[in-house]
Design a protein around this motif. Sequence first.
Motif, PDB file in Angstrom:
ATOM      1  N   LEU A   1       0.801  -1.225   0.000  1.00 46.71           N
ATOM      2  CA  LEU A   1       0.000   0.000   0.000  1.00 46.71           C
ATOM      3  C   LEU A   1       0.834   1.276   0.000  1.00 46.71           C
ATOM      4  CD1 LEU A   1      -0.233   1.485   3.077  1.00 46.71           C
ATOM      5  CD2 LEU A   1      -1.472  -0.630   3.552  1.00 46.71           C
ATOM      6  N   GLU A   2       2.126   1.192   0.336  1.00 45.01           N
ATOM      7  CA  GLU A   2       2.946   2.384   0.489  1.00 45.01           C
ATOM      8  C   GLU A   2       3.646   2.816  -0.799  1.00 45.01           C
ATOM      9  OE1 GLU A   2       4.515   1.447   5.069  1.00 45.01           O
ATOM     10  OE2 GLU A   2       5.870   1.331   3.344  1.00 45.01           O
ATOM     11  N   SER A   3       3.795   4.131  -0.928  1.00 45.98           N
ATOM     12  CA  SER A   3       4.746   4.717  -1.857  1.00 45.98           C
ATOM     13  C   SER A   3       5.621   5.635  -1.009  1.00 45.98           C
ATOM     14  CB  SER A   3       4.037   5.504  -2.957  1.00 45.98           C
ATOM     15  OG  SER A   3       4.980   6.074  -3.845  1.00 45.98           O
ATOM     16  N   HIS A   4       6.676   5.066  -0.451  1.00 46.24           N
ATOM     17  CA  HIS A   4       7.481   5.731   0.576  1.00 46.24           C
ATOM     18  C   HIS A   4       8.590   6.555  -0.063  1.00 46.24           C
ATOM     19  CE1 HIS A   4       9.604   6.357   4.344  1.00 46.24           C
ATOM     20  NE2 HIS A   4       8.659   5.700   4.992  1.00 46.24           N
ATOM     21  N   GLN A   5       8.838   7.715   0.503  1.00 51.07           N
ATOM     22  CA  GLN A   5       9.898   8.586   0.013  1.00 51.07           C
ATOM     23  C   GLN A   5      11.254   7.886   0.011  1.00 51.07           C
ATOM     24  OE1 GLN A   5      10.085  12.471   1.892  1.00 51.07           O
ATOM     25  NE2 GLN A   5      12.301  12.602   1.594  1.00 51.07           N
ATOM     26  N   LEU A   6      11.485   6.986   0.960  1.00 49.78           N
ATOM     27  CA  LEU A   6      12.760   6.286   1.048  1.00 49.78           C
ATOM     28  C   LEU A   6      12.870   5.144   0.049  1.00 49.78           C
ATOM     29  CD1 LEU A   6      13.296   6.180   4.919  1.00 49.78           C
ATOM     30  CD2 LEU A   6      14.365   7.722   3.261  1.00 49.78           C
ATOM     31  N   GLY A   7      11.799   4.871  -0.669  1.00 47.24           N
ATOM     32  CA  GLY A   7      11.845   3.817  -1.670  1.00 47.24           C
ATOM     33  C   GLY A   7      11.552   2.449  -1.108  1.00 47.24           C
ATOM     34  N   THR A   8      11.637   1.457  -1.961  1.00 49.15           N
ATOM     35  CA  THR A   8      11.313   0.089  -1.588  1.00 49.15           C
ATOM     36  C   THR A   8      12.332  -0.465  -0.608  1.00 49.15           C
ATOM     37  OG1 THR A   8      10.319  -0.259  -3.760  1.00 49.15           O
ATOM     38  CG2 THR A   8      10.858  -2.229  -2.473  1.00 49.15           C
ATOM     39  N   GLY A   9      11.836  -1.125   0.426  1.00 48.94           N
ATOM     40  CA  GLY A   9      12.681  -1.807   1.401  1.00 48.94           C
ATOM     41  C   GLY A   9      12.132  -3.186   1.662  1.00 48.94           C
ATOM     42  N   GLU A  10      12.668  -3.852   2.681  1.00 43.45           N
ATOM     43  CA  GLU A  10      12.249  -5.223   2.979  1.00 43.45           C
ATOM     44  C   GLU A  10      10.748  -5.303   3.226  1.00 43.45           C
ATOM     45  OE1 GLU A  10      13.167  -8.800   6.212  1.00 43.45           O
ATOM     46  OE2 GLU A  10      14.361  -6.962   6.212  1.00 43.45           O
ATOM     47  N   THR A  11      10.211  -4.376   4.011  1.00 44.97           N
ATOM     48  CA  THR A  11       8.759  -4.313   4.216  1.00 44.97           C
ATOM     49  C   THR A  11       8.267  -2.900   3.964  1.00 44.97           C
ATOM     50  OG1 THR A  11       9.061  -3.914   6.592  1.00 44.97           O
ATOM     51  CG2 THR A  11       8.738  -6.204   5.887  1.00 44.97           C
ATOM     52  N   ARG A  12       8.919  -2.189   3.110  1.00 41.67           N
ATOM     53  CA  ARG A  12       8.541  -0.812   2.785  1.00 41.67           C
ATOM     54  C   ARG A  12       8.214  -0.748   1.302  1.00 41.67           C
ATOM     55  NH1 ARG A  12      13.014   2.002   4.561  1.00 41.67           N
ATOM     56  NH2 ARG A  12      13.914   1.869   2.484  1.00 41.67           N
ATOM     57  N   GLY A  13       7.094  -0.130   0.988  1.00 43.54           N
ATOM     58  CA  GLY A  13       6.664  -0.073  -0.399  1.00 43.54           C
ATOM     59  C   GLY A  13       7.124   1.184  -1.110  1.00 43.54           C
ATOM     60  N   GLY A  14       7.354   1.078  -2.385  1.00 45.22           N
ATOM     61  CA  GLY A  14       7.792   2.218  -3.166  1.00 45.22           C
ATOM     62  C   GLY A  14       6.844   2.621  -4.267  1.00 45.22           C
TER      63      GLY A  14
ATOM     64  N   LYS B   1       1.065   7.856  -0.385  1.00 43.24           N
ATOM     65  CA  LYS B   1       2.324   8.584  -0.385  1.00 43.24           C
ATOM     66  C   LYS B   1       2.759   8.846   1.065  1.00 43.24           C
ATOM     67  CE  LYS B   1       2.374   9.253  -4.938  1.00 43.24           C
ATOM     68  NZ  LYS B   1       1.049   8.755  -5.297  1.00 43.24           N
ATOM     69  N   VAL B   2       3.989   8.454   1.390  1.00 42.36           N
ATOM     70  CA  VAL B   2       4.562   8.658   2.726  1.00 42.36           C
ATOM     71  C   VAL B   2       5.869   9.416   2.566  1.00 42.36           C
ATOM     72  CG1 VAL B   2       5.422   7.554   4.825  1.00 42.36           C
ATOM     73  CG2 VAL B   2       3.509   6.517   3.570  1.00 42.36           C
ATOM     74  N   THR B   3       6.016  10.532   3.298  1.00 37.86           N
ATOM     75  CA  THR B   3       7.212  11.353   3.170  1.00 37.86           C
ATOM     76  C   THR B   3       7.813  11.643   4.537  1.00 37.86           C
ATOM     77  OG1 THR B   3       5.940  13.422   3.248  1.00 37.86           O
ATOM     78  CG2 THR B   3       6.340  12.443   1.070  1.00 37.86           C
ATOM     79  N   LEU B   4       8.980  12.276   4.524  1.00 35.60           N
ATOM     80  CA  LEU B   4       9.678  12.652   5.745  1.00 35.60           C
ATOM     81  C   LEU B   4       9.727  14.171   5.877  1.00 35.60           C
ATOM     82  CD1 LEU B   4      12.641  10.122   5.532  1.00 35.60           C
ATOM     83  CD2 LEU B   4      10.695  10.020   7.096  1.00 35.60           C
TER      84      LEU B   4
ATOM     85  N   LYS C   1      17.373   6.606  13.491  1.00 34.16           N
ATOM     86  CA  LYS C   1      16.883   5.739  12.434  1.00 34.16           C
ATOM     87  C   LYS C   1      16.417   6.569  11.246  1.00 34.16           C
ATOM     88  CE  LYS C   1      14.364   2.204  13.703  1.00 34.16           C
ATOM     89  NZ  LYS C   1      13.276   1.383  14.300  1.00 34.16           N
ATOM     90  N   ALA C   2      16.906   6.231  10.067  1.00 32.69           N
ATOM     91  CA  ALA C   2      16.444   6.916   8.851  1.00 32.69           C
ATOM     92  C   ALA C   2      14.976   6.620   8.605  1.00 32.69           C
ATOM     93  CB  ALA C   2      17.288   6.484   7.656  1.00 32.69           C
ATOM     94  N   ASP C   3      14.579   5.371   8.854  1.00 29.66           N
ATOM     95  CA  ASP C   3      13.171   4.968   8.774  1.00 29.66           C
ATOM     96  C   ASP C   3      12.770   4.491  10.158  1.00 29.66           C
ATOM     97  OD1 ASP C   3      10.658   3.998   8.323  1.00 29.66           O
ATOM     98  OD2 ASP C   3      11.243   2.495   6.840  1.00 29.66           O
ATOM     99  N   THR C   4      12.064   5.327  10.886  1.00 28.49           N
ATOM    100  CA  THR C   4      11.709   4.962  12.259  1.00 28.49           C
ATOM    101  C   THR C   4      10.779   3.763  12.313  1.00 28.49           C
ATOM    102  OG1 THR C   4       9.946   6.636  12.217  1.00 28.49           O
ATOM    103  CG2 THR C   4      12.065   7.286  13.175  1.00 28.49           C
ATOM    104  N   ASN C   5      10.153   3.416  11.190  1.00 28.75           N
ATOM    105  CA  ASN C   5       9.269   2.255  11.150  1.00 28.75           C
ATOM    106  C   ASN C   5       9.990   0.952  10.799  1.00 28.75           C
ATOM    107  OD1 ASN C   5       6.662   3.296  11.804  1.00 28.75           O
ATOM    108  ND2 ASN C   5       6.599   4.302   9.810  1.00 28.75           N
ATOM    109  N   ALA C   6      11.303   1.012  10.616  1.00 29.69           N
ATOM    110  CA  ALA C   6      12.032  -0.223  10.303  1.00 29.69           C
ATOM    111  C   ALA C   6      11.734  -1.264  11.377  1.00 29.69           C
ATOM    112  CB  ALA C   6      13.530   0.056  10.241  1.00 29.69           C
TER     113      ALA C   6
END
Length: 539
Positions: free
Chosen positions: A126-139, A144-147, A170-175
């Motif tokens: 469901l995510e389009s995260h500013q940090l891009g795709t990660g292990e459980t982070r959507g890109g 839209k999720v931003t910092l 943490k760059a991504d506090t939700n890691a």
Amino acid sequence: MAGYDYVIVGAGAAGCVMANRLSENPDVRVALLEAGPRDTHPFIRMPKGIIKVMADPDHIWGYSSVPEETNDNTPEFWVRGRVLGGSSSINGMMYVRGQPADFDAIAEVSSQDWDWNHIGAAYAALESHQLGTGETRGGSGPLKVTLPDIKDTITNAMLEAGKAMGWKEKADTNAPDDIEGIGYAPRTIHKGRRQSAATAFLDPIRSRDNLDIMTGCTVDRVIFDGKRAVAVDVVRDGQKSRIETRGEIILCGGALASPNILERSGIGDPERLEALGLDVLHANPNVGENLIEHRAILIQWKLNKDISHNRKYHGLGMLLAGMQYYLTRSGPMSAASYEQVAWFKTRPGLNRPDAQLLFAPFSFDFDKQRQDVERHPGIHVCAYPLRPTSKGHVHITSVDLDAAPELQTNYRDTEEDRRAMIGTVRTAREWARQQPLAQYIEAETMPGPAYESDEDILKAYDRFGTCAYHAVGTCRMGADAETSVVDPKLRVRGVDGLRIIDTSIMPMIPSGNTNGPTMAMAWRAADLILQDAKTSEPA
């Protein structure tokens, strides 16, 4: 057969996700019902317009809790969004996923359909995260999720003070690592505008021919043929009508509204329903019980140097900030309610963080009910234990759709909660004593040095505390048929054709803000509903 395949009640975080997912199939007819208006109010889009929207009776549901010791015998006013997007259209835009252990704990009392593996995958989808795709982070998802992009002397000092506490930046506090950490808080903002659930999940699909979005449409009760849900009775423009389904009704009204709809429909505690003259369709005394909410307290400090953001939110500063926002969609008015977040342990020996601090580089004027900032420089934190165990309830008091329910919060009923509340405040104060932040602090002004002992800290929570707008649990999901309201596939026990997906089904509260977990669980719920629909299709 007449009617819709799915009638979704409530267009909040869960309802918008469900409408998006279930209407993907053009052969399926979906109705999305929202009691409030469309989300066209200009202050909904402006992130810092939150104060105006939350005070607008045309866009909120208002609930008043009963007086009790834990609110200093003063009723507390809770609000929920009454507009497309629901509370995601009026909230602080904090995007917190919760800890993996939260969802594994939910799975333990329901089914493995709700463990972190599934919920992590839902977040990635469901995510389009500013940090891009990660292990459980959507890109590339719809949300839209931003910092934050506003960083200065005071925000840097607040961050460095957290690092001095031993919290990892943490760059991504939700890691999903369950460690003590601090960082800039992800938020549901994109290009300076709020990303509500309606913006993310409805705006791209409003033109679907098989989706009807009905605003100003308040649901009174569910209608049954025997034990099968077949329709909902609604009030729209003062007129009563009925919307039928040939498939399922899905309640997405939230932890305060969904149990009330069940009770008006004859599902609940028999004694309570009969006393109101309601016929009992299915007896379940757990409806409306198990209410869990974060009890938060704002802690404020006066600064000795004018480096806070207070000057940007009144007078000439506010005028300039408003001009900057409308010209560039940037600046103070484009920020979420809080810039940074930290998770930490309130005492040694815990296996994961049990409290949260949200950091703001400004301070409220409490004499003006927090509708303005102080005229001297200041900062504040919103502090609360993450996983309270005290439980309250919400129940209807009348069959009248407009009658206020009985809302009892029952904060700090358990020793575990009291200990965590005390530890949270003491940790926040220790953070404020760390350099480089300490050099700028003149004094703590809220709750202040008069509230120092353990007993005094609890009194401060009672007198100055607030709900965090994260209530869960009132239609609890569980594998145990005796004490749960919905089963692990979200089907309301004792009837057919009726499901619930919103914060009310969460058996325990996630570690942090509930907007993100609600959307992720709704995404997962859509998977389960679509799987059921596929298996029920004729061969």
